[in-house]
Design an enzyme around this catalytic site. Structure first.
Site, PDB file in Angstrom:
ATOM      1  N   ASP A 274       0.857  -1.169   0.000  1.00 31.24           N
ATOM      2  CA  ASP A 274       0.000   0.000   0.000  1.00 31.24           C
ATOM      3  C   ASP A 274       0.903   1.232   0.000  1.00 31.24           C
ATOM      4  O   ASP A 274       2.132   1.131   0.053  1.00 31.24           O
ATOM      5  CB  ASP A 274      -0.942  -0.041   1.228  1.00 31.24           C
ATOM      6  N   GLU A 472     -10.543   7.012   4.390  1.00 33.76           N
ATOM      7  CA  GLU A 472      -9.490   6.435   5.223  1.00 33.76           C
ATOM      8  C   GLU A 472      -9.527   6.996   6.638  1.00 33.76           C
ATOM      9  O   GLU A 472     -10.611   7.161   7.212  1.00 33.76           O
ATOM     10  CB  GLU A 472      -8.129   6.631   4.525  1.00 33.76           C
TER      11      GLU A 472
HETATM   12  C1  GLC Z   1      -4.405   4.306  -0.004  1.00 38.95           C
HETATM   13  C2  GLC Z   1      -5.283   3.134   0.343  1.00 38.95           C
HETATM   14  C3  GLC Z   1      -5.374   2.076  -0.735  1.00 38.95           C
HETATM   15  C4  GLC Z   1      -5.238   2.723  -2.100  1.00 38.95           C
HETATM   16  C5  GLC Z   1      -3.840   3.314  -2.204  1.00 38.95           C
HETATM   17  C6  GLC Z   1      -3.635   4.067  -3.521  1.00 38.95           C
HETATM   18  O1  GLC Z   1      -3.651   4.696   1.109  1.00 38.95           O
HETATM   19  O2  GLC Z   1      -5.002   2.463   1.584  1.00 38.95           O
HETATM   20  O3  GLC Z   1      -6.628   1.407  -0.579  1.00 38.95           O
HETATM   21  O4  GLC Z   1      -5.417   1.756  -3.117  1.00 38.95           O
HETATM   22  O5  GLC Z   1      -3.525   4.198  -1.115  1.00 38.95           O
HETATM   23  O6  GLC Z   1      -4.438   5.221  -3.559  1.00 38.95           O
END
Ligand code: GLC
Length: 610
Positions: A274, A472
C-alpha cells in the site's frame, strides 16, 4: 484453479525475458511511483514497471482524453527499447473502487456498503464489467479493487468500502467482481486487486491502519475467508494492508504474505504494497526495504522516494541481504501478470479500441448504477405507510444531503476525500433532482432546514441527512488519545497530521442540524420521510423517533434518481442490512456476537408488502 499464470507457454515467455534482464531492469519492474513524482523519461531511465494515481491525482482537465494522453506517454517510454532498456509495457494503477470515480463524468456506483445491502452477486459482475470499460476508456490497465475488507467496527473511516460485517457475504462477492473486471483477460479486461491483506476491517476501535488483535483461527474465519474465492477466480494482484496483526505489521509479515497467501492459498500473481506501506516497518528506510521484500511483497507503491527505494534494494542485493532468487520471484510474478493480462499484445493506449470510448459515463452504465441504488436502499421504518409517496403530492424536500451529488458519492470521488455540491459530479442526479423529475409539486427548502415553510403548504416532507464525504483515517470516529491521524506522505509536501471525522457515532451529536430539520418539518404537522446518506450505520435513535419513515441510502453515488424510483413506488424496497444497526456506539455489534443486540439486526429490511 485454472490460473492463466500457470500456462506453460506463458511461463516460457517469462523465463526468456527474465534471462535478458539486468538488476536495474528487474528492480525497476518492482517500483511504482505516483504520477506526480515521475515522468515518462523516468519510466525509461529507471525501467519503472508501474505508475499510479493516488486518490484525486488526475492529469490535465481530468477527462478521459487527458488520461489516455498521460498513459500513452508513460507506455511509449516503457516500450522504447534501446541498448539499456527492454520494452516491457508499463501497467498503470488507480482506485476505481466505485466506478472510475476520480475522472470527471464517470459513472459513480454506490459504495460497497450499499452494494452489500443489495445482496446481489450477479449485479457485482455487471458493475465490474461497466467499471472495466470506463477504466479502459482512459487507457488505464489496473484498478485497486475490489476491497474485500470485513468491517467489524463502524468507527472505521473505511467501513463504507466494505460490503459487510459478514465474511460469507463478502466472500460471495469476491469472485463475480474479480471476474467482471478481468473477464477473459482480453480487450474488455483490466487487472483486479483484492485488498487489503489482511485484517484491515478488524482493528481495535476501528482505528484505520491500526492493530488487529485476533487468534489465527478468528483471522482466518473472518478476514481471510473472502480471499480463497478471489484467488480461485484468478485475481492477478493483492494489496498488502497497513494494519498490524497481533503487533506485527502486515507489510513485513512473511507468514501472512508468503507462507499463507502465496504458499498455502496458492496466490500466483503479485503482491503490491500500500501507499508507502513499508515506511512503517522501521525508522530506518534502508531496513524497511529489505523487510518488505523479504516478507514477500513484489511491487512497491513508493509515492515519492522511489529513487532511494531503488538504490536501497540494489545495495541489499549486492550485500546479499536480499537474495537474487527473491528478486527473480517478484519479477516473474510481475511479468506473468503483464503477459496474462495481454499487456504485451496491446497497442499504445492512444490506439486501443476502448480508449475514449463513448460508453464512459453513458446511459447504459448509469442504468446499472441506478438499479444498484434501488437495490441498496433499506427501509427501516414506515409508520402509517407514509411510503410510497404520491407523485402528485405537495412535497417539501430539505436536508443538507438532498441536493448534493458530492455528498451522496462520498470519498474517493474526483478527490481523495470526495467533493461537495453538484458541479463536479457531471452527468449525475442528486436525490432532489430525482424527486423533482417525478413530482411536479415538490419544492426544495432554500435554507435546507425547512424553516422557510408554513403549515398547510405541504402534504409531506422528505429530509435527506447524514455525513459529509471522507476517506481512510479522516473518516475515523475516534476518542481519547487516538485522535490524531497520520495520513500517508503528501506529494511534495510534509507529512500531514489530519483530524478524524469526529468523536461520536451519534448523529444528533455530530450533525445536530439533521435532527433539528426533522423536528422543524414535523412541527408543520406533516409526515416526515427521512433518508440517511452515510458511510456506515450511525446511532440515530432520536432521528428515527422523530420520523414517520426512515430509509438507509448509504452512499448511492452519481445516480441519486434511484432513490426516487423507490420512494414513489416504481420499485419496491429490496435492500437488507449487511451491517447490524447499533443501539449505542459501543460495544460494536456484529453478526455472531454473543448477547447480540441491535436496533435493527443483520438482514433486516422492510418493503411495501411487509
Ligand atoms: C491508499 C489506500 C489504498 C489505495 C492506495 C492508492 O492509502 O489504503 O486502498 O489503493 O492508497 O491510492
Amino acid at each position: 484453479m485454472n490460473s492463466p499464470l500457470q500456462n506453460t507457454a506463458l511461463k516460457n515467455r517469462v523465463e526468456t525475458l527474465l534471462a535478458q534482464m539486468t538488476l536495474d531492469q528487474k528492480v525497476g519492474q518492482m517500483t511504482q511511483p505516483e504520477r506526480m513524482a515521475c515522468t515518462p523519461e523516468d519510466v525509461k531511465n529507471y525501467h519503472l514497471g508501474s505508475v499510479l494515481s493516488g486518490g484525486g491525482s488526475c492529469p490535465g482537465d481530468n477527462r478521459p482524453a487527458a488520461w489516455v494522453d498521460m498513459n500513452d506517454a508513460y507506455w511509449q517510454a516503457s516500450m522504447e527499447a534501446d541498448e539499456n532498456h527492454l520494452a516491457i509495457p508499463l501497467i498503470y494503477g488507480v482506485d476505481a473502487i466505485h466506478g472510475h470515480s476520480n475522472v470527471l463524468g464517470a459513472t459513480v456506483f454506490p459504495h460497497n456498503i450499499g452494494l452489500g445491502a443489495a445482496n446481489d452477486p450477479e449485479l457485482m459482475r455487471r458493475i465490474a464489467q461497466a467499471t472495466a470499460r470506463e477504466i479502459l476508456a482512459t487507457g488505464v490497465d489496473w484498478t485497486f479493487a475490489p476491497t474485500i475488507a470485513v468491517a467489524r467496527n463502524n468507527h472505521w473511516g473505511r467501513t463504507y468500502e466494505s460490503y459487510s460485517e459478514d465474511p460469507a457475504l463478502v466472500a460471495s462477492y469476491a469472485a463475480p467482481f474479480v471476474q467482471g473486471l478481468q473477464a477473459d483477460y482480453g480487450e474488455q479486461s483490466v487487472v483486479a486487486c483484492v485488498k487489503h491483506w489482511v485484517g484491515d476491517g478488524g482493528t481495535s476501535n476501528g482505528i484505520d491502519q491500526g492493530e488487529t488483535t485476533l487468534s489465527e483461527e478468528e483471522l482466518r474465519a473472518i478476514h481471510i475467508k473472502p480471499y480463497p474465492p478471489a484467488i480461485e477466480a484468478g485475481v492477478l494482484t493483492v494489496m498488502a494492508s497497513f494494519n498490524s496483526w497481533n503487533g506485527d505489521k502486515c507489510h513485513g509479515h512473511k507468514f501472512l504474505l508468503t507462507d499463507v497467501l502465496k504458499n498455502e492459498l496458492g496466490f500466483d500473481g503479485y503482491i503490491i504494497s500500500d501507499w508507502d506501506g513499508i515506511d512503517y516497518l522501521s525508522e530506518d528506510y534502508f531496513d524497511a526495504v529489505s523487510m518488505g521484500v523479504n516478507a514477500g511483497i513484489d511491487m512497491f507503491m513508493v509515492s515519492e522516494d522511489w529513487r532511494d527505494f531503488i538504490d536501497h534494494i540494489k545495495t541489499h542485493v549486492n550485500n546479499g541481504t536480499i537474495s537474487m532468487s527473491r528478486i527473480d520471484d517478484a519479477v516473474r510474478r510481475i511479468l506473468a501478470v503483464k503477459f496474462a493480462s495481454g499487456l504485451f499484445e496491446k497497442p499504445r493506449p492512444a490506439s486501443r479500441a476502448l480508449s475514449n470510448d463513448a460508453s464512459f459515463g453513458g446511459d447504459e452504465h448509469r442504468e446499472i448504477a441506478r438499479e444498484a441504488v434501488r437495490k441498496s436502499l433499506v427501509l427501516l421504518k414506515n409508520d402509517g405507510k407514509t411510503l410510497p409517496l404520491d407523485s402528485a403530492s405537495k412535497i417539501l424536500v430539505a436536508g443538507k444531503n438532498a441536493h448534493n451529488r458530492g455528498h451522496q458519492c462520498g470519498g474517493f470521488t474526483v478527490a481523495w476525500q470526495g467533493v461537495t455540491d453538484n458541479e463536479l459530479i457531471e452527468g449525475g442526479t442528486s436525490i432532489w433532482e430525482g424527486i423533482k423529475a417525478v413530482a411536479s409539486n415538490a419544492v426544495l427548502s432554500e435554507d435546507g432546514l425547512g424553516l422557510d415553510s408554513k403549515a398547510g403548504d405541504h402534504d409531506v416532507a422528505i429530509v435527506v441527512i447524514g455525513e459529509r464525504p471522507y476517506a481512510e483515517g479522516m473518516g475515523d470516529v475516534r476518542t481519547g488519545n487516538n485522535v490524531i491521524v497520520e495520513a500517508g506522505s503528501q506529494i511534495k509536501g510534509l507529512m500531514k497530521i489530519l483530524e478524524p471525522y469526529g468523536n461520536t457515532l451519534e448523529l444528533a451529536q455530530s450533525h445536530p442540524e439533521d435532527l433539528q430539520t426533522i423536528i422543524n418539518l414535523a412541527n408543520l404537522g406533516i409526515p416526515v420521510v427521512t433518508v440517511l446518506v452515510s458511510g456506515r450505520p450511525l446511532v440515530v435513535t432520536q432521528e428515527l423517533d422523530a420520523s414517520d419513515s426512515f430509509v438507509a441510502a448509504w452512499l448511492p453515488g452519481s445516480e441519486g434518481q434511484g432513490v426516487a424510483d423507490v420512494l414513489f413506488g416504481d420499485s419496491d424496497f429490496h435492500g437488507k442490512l449487511s451491517f447490524s444497526w447499533p443501539k449505542d456506539a459501543n460495544p460494536n455489534v456484529n453478526l455472531g456476537d454473543a448477547n447480540y443486540e441491535a436496533v435493527f439486526p443483520y438482514g433486516f429490511g422492510m418493503n411495501y408488502s411487509a
